[in-house]
Design a protein around this motif. Structure first.
Motif, mmCIF file in Angstrom:
data_model
loop_
_atom_site.group_PDB
_atom_site.id
_atom_site.type_symbol
_atom_site.label_atom_id
_atom_site.label_comp_id
_atom_site.label_asym_id
_atom_site.label_seq_id
_atom_site.Cartn_x
_atom_site.Cartn_y
_atom_site.Cartn_z
ATOM 1 N N ARG A 123 -34.585 16.050 12.775
ATOM 2 C CA ARG A 123 -34.741 14.605 12.677
ATOM 3 C C ARG A 123 -33.396 13.880 12.576
ATOM 4 N N LYS A 124 -32.448 14.394 11.788
ATOM 5 C CA LYS A 124 -31.136 13.745 11.696
ATOM 6 C C LYS A 124 -30.514 13.590 13.075
ATOM 7 N N ILE A 125 -30.577 14.648 13.851
ATOM 8 C CA ILE A 125 -29.970 14.617 15.183
ATOM 9 C C ILE A 125 -30.671 13.602 16.079
ATOM 10 N N GLU A 126 -31.987 13.531 16.006
ATOM 11 C CA GLU A 126 -32.718 12.539 16.796
ATOM 12 C C GLU A 126 -32.253 11.120 16.455
ATOM 13 N N PHE A 127 -32.059 10.849 15.186
ATOM 14 C CA PHE A 127 -31.606 9.527 14.768
ATOM 15 C C PHE A 127 -30.166 9.277 15.200
ATOM 16 N N ILE A 128 -29.307 10.267 15.043
ATOM 17 C CA ILE A 128 -27.901 10.107 15.447
ATOM 18 C C ILE A 128 -27.796 9.858 16.947
ATOM 19 N N GLU A 129 -28.578 10.590 17.728
ATOM 20 C CA GLU A 129 -28.539 10.399 19.185
ATOM 21 C C GLU A 129 -29.006 9.003 19.590
ATOM 22 N N ALA A 130 -29.884 8.415 18.800
ATOM 23 C CA ALA A 130 -30.378 7.069 19.093
ATOM 24 C C ALA A 130 -29.429 5.980 18.602
ATOM 25 N N ASN A 131 -28.674 6.271 17.540
ATOM 26 C CA ASN A 131 -27.803 5.261 16.928
ATOM 27 C C ASN A 131 -26.735 5.979 16.112
ATOM 28 N N ASP A 132 -25.501 5.932 16.570
ATOM 29 C CA ASP A 132 -24.432 6.665 15.887
ATOM 30 C C ASP A 132 -23.801 5.892 14.729
ATOM 31 N N ARG A 133 -24.275 4.684 14.449
ATOM 32 C CA ARG A 133 -23.786 3.908 13.300
ATOM 33 C C ARG A 133 -24.526 4.360 12.052
ATOM 34 N N VAL A 134 -23.787 4.594 10.958
ATOM 35 C CA VAL A 134 -24.386 5.093 9.725
ATOM 36 C C VAL A 134 -23.840 4.345 8.520
ATOM 37 N N CYS A 135 -24.591 4.432 7.454
ATOM 38 C CA CYS A 135 -24.155 4.013 6.130
ATOM 39 C C CYS A 135 -24.265 5.259 5.263
ATOM 40 N N PHE A 136 -23.363 5.399 4.284
ATOM 41 C CA PHE A 136 -23.398 6.562 3.414
ATOM 42 C C PHE A 136 -23.049 6.156 1.996
ATOM 43 N N GLU A 137 -23.481 6.979 1.024
ATOM 44 C CA GLU A 137 -23.308 6.629 -0.384
ATOM 45 C C GLU A 137 -22.998 7.876 -1.200
ATOM 46 N N PHE A 138 -22.112 7.679 -2.196
ATOM 47 C CA PHE A 138 -21.758 8.708 -3.176
ATOM 48 C C PHE A 138 -21.881 8.088 -4.559
ATOM 49 N N GLU A 139 -22.191 8.903 -5.570
ATOM 50 C CA GLU A 139 -22.232 8.385 -6.943
ATOM 51 C C GLU A 139 -21.828 9.469 -7.930
ATOM 52 N N THR A 140 -21.270 9.022 -9.039
ATOM 53 C CA THR A 140 -20.912 9.913 -10.145
ATOM 54 C C THR A 140 -21.140 9.173 -11.454
ATOM 55 N N GLY A 141 -21.149 9.923 -12.539
ATOM 56 C CA GLY A 141 -21.229 9.315 -13.869
ATOM 57 C C GLY A 141 -22.499 8.551 -14.140
ATOM 58 N N VAL A 142 -23.595 8.962 -13.540
ATOM 59 C CA VAL A 142 -24.859 8.256 -13.737
ATOM 60 C C VAL A 142 -25.452 8.663 -15.084
ATOM 61 N N ALA A 143 -25.731 7.659 -15.905
ATOM 62 C CA ALA A 143 -26.359 7.914 -17.202
ATOM 63 C C ALA A 143 -27.232 6.721 -17.567
ATOM 64 N N LEU A 144 -28.412 7.014 -18.051
ATOM 65 C CA LEU A 144 -29.324 5.974 -18.509
ATOM 66 C C LEU A 144 -28.893 5.520 -19.895
ATOM 67 N N VAL A 145 -28.798 4.211 -20.091
ATOM 68 C CA VAL A 145 -28.459 3.630 -21.387
ATOM 69 C C VAL A 145 -29.715 2.955 -21.918
ATOM 70 N N ARG A 146 -30.214 3.479 -23.036
ATOM 71 C CA ARG A 146 -31.462 2.984 -23.619
ATOM 72 C C ARG A 146 -31.168 1.997 -24.757
ATOM 73 N N ASP A 147 -32.065 1.085 -24.956
ATOM 74 C CA ASP A 147 -32.000 0.192 -26.107
ATOM 75 C C ASP A 147 -33.354 0.263 -26.799
ATOM 76 N N PRO A 148 -33.404 0.745 -28.045
ATOM 77 C CA PRO A 148 -34.697 0.937 -28.707
ATOM 78 C C PRO A 148 -35.431 -0.366 -29.018
ATOM 79 N N ASP A 149 -34.730 -1.502 -28.938
ATOM 80 C CA ASP A 149 -35.341 -2.761 -29.343
ATOM 81 C C ASP A 149 -35.565 -3.754 -28.210
ATOM 82 N N ASP A 150 -34.946 -3.538 -27.057
ATOM 83 C CA ASP A 150 -34.980 -4.549 -26.009
ATOM 84 C C ASP A 150 -35.140 -3.878 -24.644
#
Length: 162
Positions: free
Chosen positions: A57-84
């Motif tokens: 499937r990736k190749i089918e999409f690339i062959e149809a449209n070679d423009r892409v967007c990409f994303e990376f992330e680090t340091g993901v942590a959920l910050v909880r608030d017990p009251d709000d």
């Protein structure tokens, strides 16, 4: 970017985030249909590299449209608030980029791409057998733009991200 106070402008910090990420999320589009897929990747400071099976499937999409967007992330942590409930948030650092995908066809180009991927995950280059290189399709994203964003607010006891 709407929140300029969260924008990362330093290319050095953007590169650090990319190099620390475990996954690249690759966004493709074909005939007004989006497709988002996580891929293992390599990065040499100028291009992003990934590999695929001979077809799919990736190749089918690339062959149809070679423009892409990409994303990376680090340091993901959920910050909880017990009251709000509205004070809950995430800390993170992320990079979003745009570019054009090109298939690498020569053995030399494919070996470079596969070794960039292995370097990212193992910290070293490998001698990749010719039959493995021949059976794998390798791709390079020519980066056109990169933007970075961070959210570290209200981390309540969480260590600040470097």
């Amino acid at each position: 970017m709407r929140r300029h106070d969260k924008e990362i402008r330093s290319r050095e910090e953007i590169d650090t985030i990319i190099r620390a990420a475990d996954v690249c999320r690759l966004a493709l589009a074909r005939d007004n249909e989006p497709y988002l897929v996580p891929v293992s990747f390599g990065y040499d400071g100028e291009s992003v590299f990934f590999h695929t099976a001979p077809n799919g499937r990736k190749i089918e999409f690339i062959e149809a449209n070679d423009r892409v967007c990409f994303e990376f992330e680090t340091g993901v942590a959920l910050v909880r608030d017990p009251d709000d409930a509205c004070a809950w948030t995430f800390t993170f650092r992320s990079v979003i980029g745009y570019g054009t995908v090109r298939e690498l066809v020569s053995t030399e180009q494919k070996n470079h791409a596969l070794n960039q991927i292995m370097l990212h995950y193992s910290g070293r280059e490998w001698d990749i057998p010719a039959h493995r290189t021949a059976a794998t399709r390798a791709w390079r994203i020519d980066i056109e733009s990169l933007t970075g964003k961070r959210s570290e607010e209200q981390a309540k006891g969480l260590p600040r991200l470097a």
